[in-house]
Design a protein around this motif. Structure first.
Motif, PDB file in Angstrom:
ATOM      1  N   ASP A 145      -5.085  -1.695   6.707  1.00  0.00           N
ATOM      2  CA  ASP A 145      -5.941  -1.443   5.542  1.00  0.00           C
ATOM      3  C   ASP A 145      -5.194  -0.626   4.482  1.00  0.00           C
ATOM      4  OD1 ASP A 145      -8.220  -1.561   4.019  1.00  0.00           O
ATOM      5  OD2 ASP A 145      -9.549  -0.851   5.590  1.00  0.00           O
ATOM      6  N   ASP A 146      -5.826  -0.496   3.312  1.00  0.00           N
ATOM      7  CA  ASP A 146      -5.175   0.207   2.199  1.00  0.00           C
ATOM      8  C   ASP A 146      -4.873   1.669   2.548  1.00  0.00           C
ATOM      9  OD1 ASP A 146      -5.567  -2.163   0.842  1.00  0.00           O
ATOM     10  OD2 ASP A 146      -7.518  -1.525   0.083  1.00  0.00           O
ATOM     11  N   ASP A 147      -5.656   2.268   3.446  1.00  0.00           N
ATOM     12  CA  ASP A 147      -5.416   3.661   3.868  1.00  0.00           C
ATOM     13  C   ASP A 147      -4.466   3.736   5.063  1.00  0.00           C
ATOM     14  OD1 ASP A 147      -6.933   2.668   5.909  1.00  0.00           O
ATOM     15  OD2 ASP A 147      -8.628   4.029   5.642  1.00  0.00           O
TER      16      ASP A 147
END
Ligand code: FUB
Length: 326
Positions: A145-147
């Protein structure tokens, strides 16, 4: 110079390939498919015909380029815990390492999910000694994911054994839920930071209809069967999968990676051959569907070929249904 690969045509014809997981690494498209074998063994609901023994990684510099086969990236003989059937894989990149996730039967004939690592997206990959503890069934798909948190989605009915794990342990004779009971969903597990194990026990994802009711096991046009894939678009997670018996790729969306996911519609109408399996990837400013069919082999279920086509969203974020033969 070999010719560029055209939409809806096999990426390669010198081997049979299936179950494509496409990713963009270093500005190129890498495809992680199953490598189907040509044999005359039985074809049954247990999936014995899918007797694959190794993986090849494919790549495209872009969609005007020929497809490159990087050769054998991992073989069954080198996986200490596995006995047979290297089914649909996926890859992920994190920690300056490429991870190949793959299902195979262990020495007891139970499907598990393993992981192998490489410093190159094309492999070769070095497998871990054992499968991922707590893993089961087939068709891993990993979203970083983006995080930077990473999630695995997995599971498949029938030969994929998902229904045999409803109690949390393997029950060889267990069958799926009654047709008027909620369908089994795919499994979800967050991966540890080293990408080699699950942070906690996998949990089932709920897929619901537009009124929030779980899809039922008898709803074969919409319920989950196998082949999950998750991508993000405009802040939503899109979970797409095969309906199996009705041979369609469909999708559901959520604001949360673990769901619940709300069913939305069809992505791909049935292809030639029993199975349908895919991935969705953005390359530059366009979106693409990678899928397979059995047209090159004249319809033999276990001799499939990976293809691609462009995928389009409507302004409201829904996906336009694709008929690959029109
Ligand atoms: O390739 C073997 C199995 O067939 C995959 O794991 C399923 O998704 C189906 O495509």
């Amino acid at each position: 110079m070999e010719k560029p690969v055209r939409p809806n045509e096999p990426l390669v014809t010198h081997i049979f390939t299936a179950d494509p997981s496409a990713h963009v690494y270093d500005g190129k498209i890498y495809i992680y498919p199953s490598h189907d074998l040509d044999h005359n063994g039985p074809d049954n609901d247990n999936g014995d015909q899918y007797a694959m023994e190794d993986y090849h990684v494919l790549s495209l510099d872009d969609f005007n380029s020929p497809c490159v086969d990087h050769g054998e990236a991992l073989h069954l003989r080198d996986i200490p815990w596995a006995s047979q059937q290297l089914w649909a894989p996926d890859a992920a990149y994190k920690n300056n390492t490429y991870y190949l996730y793959f299902p195979a039967r262990d020495k007891e004939g139970i499907f598990r999910i393993g992981v192998a690592t490489s410093s190159s997206p094309a492999g070769p990959f070095t497998p871990q000694e054992n499968y991922i503890p707590g893993s089961f069934s087939i068709d891993p798909a990993v979203l970083v994911d983006d995080d930077n948190r990473a999630y695995m989605y997995f599971g498949g009915l029938w030969g994929g054994q998902l229904e045999k794990w409803q109690t949390g342990t393997f029950k060889p004779d267990a069958e799926g839920p009654a047709l008027d009971a909620p369908a089994l969903g795919p499994q979800f597990a967050e991966l540890t930071d080293d990408m080699l194990s699950f942070k906690s026990a996998p949990q089932e994802i709920s897929i619901v209809d537009e009124d929030g009711n779980p899809l039922l096991a008898g709803d074969e046009d919409r319920r989950y069967f196998e082949g999950p894939w998750v991508h993000k678009y405009n802040g939503y997670y899109y979970l797409s999968y095969s309906t199996g018996t009705t041979h369609t790729l469909v999708y559901a969306i959520s604001k949360n990676p673990q769901g619940p996911y709300v069913f939305k519609g069809k992505i791909l109408t049935p292809v030639i051959g029993w199975t349908t399996h895919h991935s969705i990837v953005q390359f530059q400013d366009k979106w693409y569907l990678f899928y397979h069919d059995s047209s090159l082999s004249g319809g033999v279920n276990h001799k499939r070929s990976v293809k691609y086509t462009e995928l389009h969203y409507n302004p409201d974020g829904t996906i336009q249904t694709i008929d690959p033969y029109k």
